[in-house]
Design an enzyme around this catalytic site. Sequence first.
Site, PDB file in Angstrom:
ATOM      1  N   ASN A 116       0.814  -1.216   0.000  1.00  0.00           N
ATOM      2  CA  ASN A 116       0.000   0.000   0.000  1.00  0.00           C
ATOM      3  C   ASN A 116       0.847   1.265   0.000  1.00  0.00           C
ATOM      4  O   ASN A 116       0.477   2.258  -0.627  1.00  0.00           O
ATOM      5  CB  ASN A 116      -0.930  -0.005   1.213  1.00  0.00           C
ATOM      6  CG  ASN A 116      -1.917  -1.147   1.157  1.00  0.00           C
ATOM      7  OD1 ASN A 116      -2.507  -1.418   0.118  1.00  0.00           O
ATOM      8  ND2 ASN A 116      -2.089  -1.847   2.272  1.00  0.00           N
ATOM      9  N   ASP A 117       1.974   1.241   0.705  1.00  0.00           N
ATOM     10  CA  ASP A 117       2.858   2.411   0.695  1.00  0.00           C
ATOM     11  C   ASP A 117       3.366   2.699  -0.713  1.00  0.00           C
ATOM     12  O   ASP A 117       3.226   3.812  -1.228  1.00  0.00           O
ATOM     13  CB  ASP A 117       4.049   2.187   1.638  1.00  0.00           C
ATOM     14  CG  ASP A 117       3.745   2.630   3.065  1.00  0.00           C
ATOM     15  OD1 ASP A 117       3.056   3.640   3.219  1.00  0.00           O
ATOM     16  OD2 ASP A 117       4.201   1.961   4.007  1.00  0.00           O
ATOM     17  N   TYR A 118       3.967   1.698  -1.328  1.00  0.00           N
ATOM     18  CA  TYR A 118       4.499   1.907  -2.670  1.00  0.00           C
ATOM     19  C   TYR A 118       3.377   2.150  -3.670  1.00  0.00           C
ATOM     20  O   TYR A 118       3.488   3.007  -4.558  1.00  0.00           O
ATOM     21  CB  TYR A 118       5.334   0.705  -3.097  1.00  0.00           C
ATOM     22  CG  TYR A 118       6.655   0.594  -2.378  1.00  0.00           C
ATOM     23  CD1 TYR A 118       7.649   1.550  -2.546  1.00  0.00           C
ATOM     24  CD2 TYR A 118       6.918  -0.472  -1.523  1.00  0.00           C
ATOM     25  CE1 TYR A 118       8.865   1.455  -1.888  1.00  0.00           C
ATOM     26  CE2 TYR A 118       8.131  -0.581  -0.849  1.00  0.00           C
ATOM     27  CZ  TYR A 118       9.094   0.382  -1.037  1.00  0.00           C
ATOM     28  OH  TYR A 118      10.297   0.295  -0.384  1.00  0.00           O
TER      29      TYR A 118
END
Length: 338
Positions: free
Chosen positions: A157-159
């Site tokens: 989710n971060d990337y």
Amino acid sequence: MNSAPLKGIKVLDLTIVLAGPTCGRTLAQYGAEVIKIDPENRKPQLYQWIDVSRGKKSVSLNLKSPGGKETFLKLAEKADVILEGFRKGTTDKLGIGYDQIRKINPKLIYASINCYGHKGPWQFRPGFEQNAQAVTGIQMRNGSNESGPRAATYTLNDYGTGLAAAYGVMLALLERNKTNKGKHIGASLAGTSTFLTGPYATSFKDEFLKNDIGGPGLRGRGPLCSLYECQNNEWIFFKITNETQWVSLVSTDQFKVLAKNPLFSSFALREDNKSELFIILREIIKKKSALEWVEFFKGLNIPSIKNTLAQEIHASEYNTTRKMIVSKDYSNDKNYLY
């Protein structure tokens, strides 16, 4: 990159950790001048620079001091994009929120990134990768009935949110060419997580709801679309999608035992007897190396791939030739590994 599509675009990157910095890195990769704004009390971390801050310039500012805020506002007057990942309301308190910035730069694209989105009852909640995984069911589907929920071991989710935010920034810049106006856009980890697990956000005939815990399979969608352990602790993934591939498989000496078994004589029977098929396939595939199986399946026109370790990716001549992997000596910077 003289012909880079974002050449001439200036970006002020106020973000930290992964999602926001990934957005800034992506914009830099396409030619934007990205200036990373670090707080005075946060030391730069070398591994983060290598990963999500490469290609950026940097400056350290205390936005709570008159001098730091004044410097930032001067930069903002001539910037095209600002990236921020503060909890909602923080930039307004600092005097650098969108409504405040657009008074001095009405053509600015202002991108805000958080965990749960910028509207609704959760807009002020803090959150990180694992929170987004939990609220969207990823941890349920990454586990099993035996293990219970389990966090994904990579920060999808971060990337993913960083890439989505960069995409949104580029679209906003494109729109600005038509309207000559700036825009406030948003991206969230939970929004990305929902998008990446799209089938589970669709409730058509409860198709995906019934298998929510453990997902469609811990190692695949069934015995003919799954991960298998080979010799030497190696793993291979292969997928059989039609009857022609099945027939070609069971016609070989290695798998002819399956052709003789009435439990697997049709697609419906193979579905009904998945557990038995799994057991037989595991025993057979464990007898050879992953590379041997890749060559074997290649000859049958069955898609397969060996699971690859990070060191193998780094050693790949193909990856280094394409400059997906670039070597740099940081031995003189050992004192800066925080």
